[in-house]
Design a protein around this motif. Structure first.
Motif, short mmCIF file in Angstrom:
data_model
loop_
_atom_site.label_atom_id
_atom_site.label_comp_id
_atom_site.label_asym_id
_atom_site.label_seq_id
_atom_site.Cartn_x
_atom_site.Cartn_y
_atom_site.Cartn_z
N PHE A 11 22.83 0.80 11.27
CA PHE A 11 22.64 2.19 11.72
C PHE A 11 21.46 2.72 10.95
N SER A 12 20.39 2.94 11.65
CA SER A 12 19.23 3.44 10.89
C SER A 12 19.38 4.94 10.73
N THR A 13 19.82 5.32 9.57
CA THR A 13 20.10 6.73 9.39
C THR A 13 19.06 7.45 8.57
N GLN A 14 18.20 6.71 7.90
CA GLN A 14 17.35 7.42 6.96
C GLN A 14 16.40 8.38 7.65
N SER A 15 15.99 8.05 8.87
CA SER A 15 15.03 8.97 9.49
C SER A 15 15.68 10.27 9.91
N THR A 16 16.96 10.24 10.19
CA THR A 16 17.57 11.45 10.72
C THR A 16 18.43 12.17 9.70
N SER A 17 18.43 11.68 8.47
CA SER A 17 19.38 12.28 7.53
C SER A 17 19.02 13.71 7.20
N ASN A 18 17.71 14.02 7.16
CA ASN A 18 17.40 15.40 6.84
C ASN A 18 16.88 16.17 8.05
N LEU A 19 17.21 15.70 9.23
CA LEU A 19 16.77 16.41 10.42
C LEU A 19 17.81 17.48 10.75
N SER A 20 17.35 18.65 10.96
CA SER A 20 18.27 19.68 11.42
C SER A 20 17.56 20.51 12.46
N ALA A 21 18.30 21.28 13.17
CA ALA A 21 17.72 22.05 14.27
C ALA A 21 18.06 23.52 14.12
N LYS A 22 17.12 24.33 14.49
CA LYS A 22 17.35 25.78 14.47
C LYS A 22 17.21 26.29 15.88
N VAL A 23 18.14 27.11 16.27
CA VAL A 23 18.14 27.61 17.64
C VAL A 23 17.99 29.12 17.63
N HIS A 24 17.12 29.62 18.48
CA HIS A 24 17.01 31.06 18.63
C HIS A 24 18.03 31.52 19.67
N PRO A 25 18.57 32.71 19.52
CA PRO A 25 19.60 33.15 20.47
C PRO A 25 19.10 33.25 21.88
N LEU A 26 17.79 33.45 22.04
CA LEU A 26 17.25 33.52 23.39
C LEU A 26 17.58 32.27 24.19
N VAL A 27 17.56 31.14 23.50
CA VAL A 27 17.85 29.88 24.18
C VAL A 27 19.27 29.89 24.71
N ILE A 28 20.19 30.35 23.87
CA ILE A 28 21.60 30.40 24.29
C ILE A 28 21.75 31.33 25.49
N PHE A 29 21.08 32.47 25.42
CA PHE A 29 21.14 33.41 26.53
C PHE A 29 20.63 32.78 27.82
N ASN A 30 19.50 32.11 27.68
CA ASN A 30 18.91 31.44 28.85
C ASN A 30 19.88 30.45 29.45
N ILE A 31 20.48 29.64 28.57
CA ILE A 31 21.38 28.61 29.06
C ILE A 31 22.57 29.24 29.76
N CYS A 32 23.14 30.26 29.14
CA CYS A 32 24.30 30.91 29.77
C CYS A 32 23.92 31.51 31.11
N ASP A 33 22.76 32.13 31.15
CA ASP A 33 22.32 32.75 32.39
C ASP A 33 22.14 31.71 33.48
N CYS A 34 21.52 30.59 33.12
CA CYS A 34 21.33 29.53 34.11
C CYS A 34 22.66 28.97 34.55
N TYR A 35 23.60 28.88 33.64
CA TYR A 35 24.91 28.36 33.99
C TYR A 35 25.59 29.27 34.98
N VAL A 36 25.48 30.58 34.76
CA VAL A 36 26.12 31.53 35.67
C VAL A 36 25.48 31.47 37.06
N ARG A 37 24.17 31.17 37.07
CA ARG A 37 23.47 31.16 38.35
C ARG A 37 23.37 29.79 39.00
#
Lengths: 286, 358
Positions: A11-37
């Motif tokens: 399992f090559s884990t060293q490249s992803t061990s310090n990878l993290s993601a930050k999400v802006h709430p706009l993205v969540i809103f967009n996704i929810c809106d698209c889901y509703v539509r």
């Protein structure tokens, strides 16, 4: 002999061990809106994530758009041309936003997702896959991010595994402002600045009350003293500038007077404008 | 659900052509607000614009989505690109079932200085195609103070008629009883969110006792902000006094030419008026009291007499910036007032915790 034949599943884990993601709430809103539509026959929504990769390797997800797709038991088809068109359009506005991954609604990762992930990994070296559980299956809305990790047996590639990375919901200050009104289903009117001020002052007073109560409790022995909190409180109180009351009074009064002067000036201007208007309408009777 | 309500409003529009209910408020989705905030903030201090999409239902204008416009350079080919971009975006959004019905546009502003001729012209352009459109103004600089500065504006109907006839003389304005406050109408905004989103948001962000915007609000360094406001105010005043200076020779000319046929009484009043205007012009060079009176006279005069400028067609268009400028003057004024109020409040309440702890 046996040891020579045995190969280890890596399992090559060293490249992803310090990878993290930050999400802006706009993205969540967009996704929810698209889901509703979404169109009636689709069970879930798939789309592209836009953003940038920061210098420390964190993926900053800032925007998103949905991509129409058709899905059946065996295969998944994505409208690639639409995807490219939207990408070009978005980049006209903000050339810094590039594809960083893709999202889908629904908990968990399905077989079809691997194919889509493969497609996206041709566009971006290490795409992030975001799942947003709109069905609230676990009793809460879970949002998870995954990256694909290659499983290699010896030298040959076996499969790719979706490995979860830590996800952070991050908000800019201006978005924070609107946030309170974004939480409820409807707000009758936008809060004015004075009301906002009121709310802030109430919150501040509540905080001060809490601290006061805590200190009282500790002094009377009701709550065990926590040294770090105590140090924090003393630091905060020490951070207040040491001014003698007359000096402080003078400071406050000076700034207050400046502001009153400005208030007076602007009131005069407004009165003048009102007068001018009246004169204009009256003066035409010449 | 969106489709059925579109069908309903379509029928309504088709059936009741004459009855136009006045726009009572604008209902915006949280998504749109977030998008606007993000777009304006990313490009601040540059001014950006974008298109609003939504539905026009009865007395409510619903705004359900929006998309930003790319920053346009002054180039002919980019103009066509801009139109293409718009069409492309609308088409793509239609495919994912977003209402691709334009209901207006949004723009960012700095300290509320958005009253320009371009705004009015854009409004007129939009009004030709769409029955009802609004402009949403967002002020990112005020948001640094901890206030969500979002406004929905619409041109008032009487002003639009006047603009169409391009006639800004004093008598016309008096006839319509139109003053500078009547140019724009502000419409109250309501925010709505789908239940799914509010569920998500409530869960993701617990109610912390204090948020960042509280820290912003409690800040004391409001001096730079006030200074900028005052700078804007003074600039506007300079503009006003310049306008009125240009008009002065005309008024003199008018006085000279019009005293002969008029009766003695009338010319006396005019002389008095002109003298007061002279005094005003002297004062206004030093401070701001009084430019508006003469400026209004300039509006009247410029409509009747050509100004001594190189371009003879200029005077016809000259009155148009004046109401707007007056408005911008007022609005900047109002802003100065607003932040004064905020500051007054802050100062009063600041002393409270200090005394408490000390």
């Amino acid at each position: 002999m046996a040891s020579g034949d045995r190969t280890v599943l890596q399992f090559s884990t060293q490249s992803t061990s310090n990878l993290s993601a930050k999400v802006h709430p706009l993205v969540i809103f967009n996704i929810c809106d698209c889901y509703v539509r979404r169109p009636d026959q689709a069970e879930r929504v798939i789309g592209t994530l836009l953003g940038s990769v920061l210098s420390d390797g964190t993926v900053d997800i800032r925007n998103s758009y949905a991509v129409p797709h058709t899905e059946s038991a065996e295969q998944v088809a994505l409208d690639i041309e639409y995807h490219h068109n939207m990408l070009v359009s978005h980049q006209k506005v903000n050339p810094k936003e590039v594809i960083v991954g893709w999202y889908s609604t629904g908990l968990g990762v399905t077989g079809g997702s691997a194919l889509i992930h493969d497609f996206y990994s041709r566009e971006v070296p290490n795409p992030v896959h975001l799942t947003v559980d709109t069905g609230f299956r676990n009793g809460e809305g879970t949002i998870k991010a995954y990256v694909s990790v290659n499983l290699a047996l010896g030298d040959s590639q076996l499969a790719a595994q979706f490995q979860e990375v830590p996800l952070d919901l991050r908000m800019v200050e201006a978005e924070r402002l609107g946030f309170d009104i974004l939480k409820t289903t409807s707000v009758d009117k936008l809060p004015t600045d004075l009301e906002g001020m009121e709310v802030t002052m109430q919150r501040l007073l509540a905080l001060i009350d809490d601290i006061y109560k805590y200190v009282d409790d500790v002094v009377e022995g009701r709550v065990a003293a926590d040294n770090s909190i105590g140090r924090f409180i003393s630091d905060t109180v020490a951070a207040l500038p040491k001014l003698s009351p007359p000096a402080f009074d003078k400071l406050v009064n000076d700034s207050l007077q400046d502001q009153l002067l400005l208030l007076y000036l602007s009131s005069i201007t407004r009165t003048q404008l009102a007068l001018a208007e009246k004169l204009n309408t009256a003066a035409q009777i010449l | 659900m969106a489709a059925s309500s579109t069908a309903r409003s379509f029928l309504q529009v088709a059936a009741t052509e004459e009855v136009v209910s006045p726009l009572r408020f604008v209902q915006i989705e949280g998504l749109v607000i977030l998008k606007i905030i993000k777009h304006c903030k990313e490009f601040s201090p540059a001014l950006v614009t974008g298109q609003l999409l939504g539905l026009d239902v009865g007395s409510v204008l619903e705004v359900t989505n929006c998309f930003p416009f790319p920053i346009r350079e002054e180039d002919e080919e980019i103009e066509a690109d801009g139109a293409n971009y718009q069409l492309e975006m609308m088409r793509c959004l239609r495919e994912v079932n977003v209402d691709n019905n334009t209901v207006g546009w949004y723009q960012s502003t700095i300290l509320g200085s958005y009253q320009t001729v371009e705004l009015i012209e854009t409004f007129m352009n939009y009004q030709e195609n769409i029955r009802r459109c609004v402009c949403i103004i967002y002020d990112p600089s005020r948001s640094n103070q901890g206030v969500l500065a979002l406004k929905a504006l619409k041109l008032s109907d009487s002003f639009m008629e006047l603009y169409r006839t391009n006639n800004f003389t004093g008598e016309k304005l008096r006839e319509k009883n139109l003053s500078w406050v009547d140019i724009f109408e502000e419409i109250p905004i309501k925010v709505s969110n789908s239940a799914l989103i509010s569920a998500f948001m409530t869960e993701l962000e617990s109610n912390t006792p204090v948020t960042q915007c509280d820290y912003d609000r409690l800040q004391f360094s409001s001096n730079p902000y006030m200074e900028r406001n005052m700078e804007f105010l003074i600039e506007c005043m300079d503009d006003l006094s310049m306008e009125q200076q240009k008009a002065f020779p005309i008024l003199l000319q008018e006085l000279v030419t019009s005293t002969s046929p008029a009766t003695g009484m009338v010319s006396e009043k005019k002389v008095v008026y002109l003298i007061s205007m002279l005094l005003d012009s002297l004062f206004s060079l030093k401070d701001h009291l009084g430019p508006s009176k003469s400026e209004n006279m300039a509006r009247k005069a410029a409509g009747e007499e050509p100004l001594p400028e190189e371009d003879p067609t200029n005077p016809i268009f000259k009155p148009i910036p004046e109401p707007s400028r007056l408005e911008s003057f007022l609005i900047t004024n109002q802003i100065a007032n607003y932040c004064n109020q905020i500051n007054g409040y802050i100062v009063y309440s600041r002393s409270y915790p200090f005394f408490w702890i000390a």
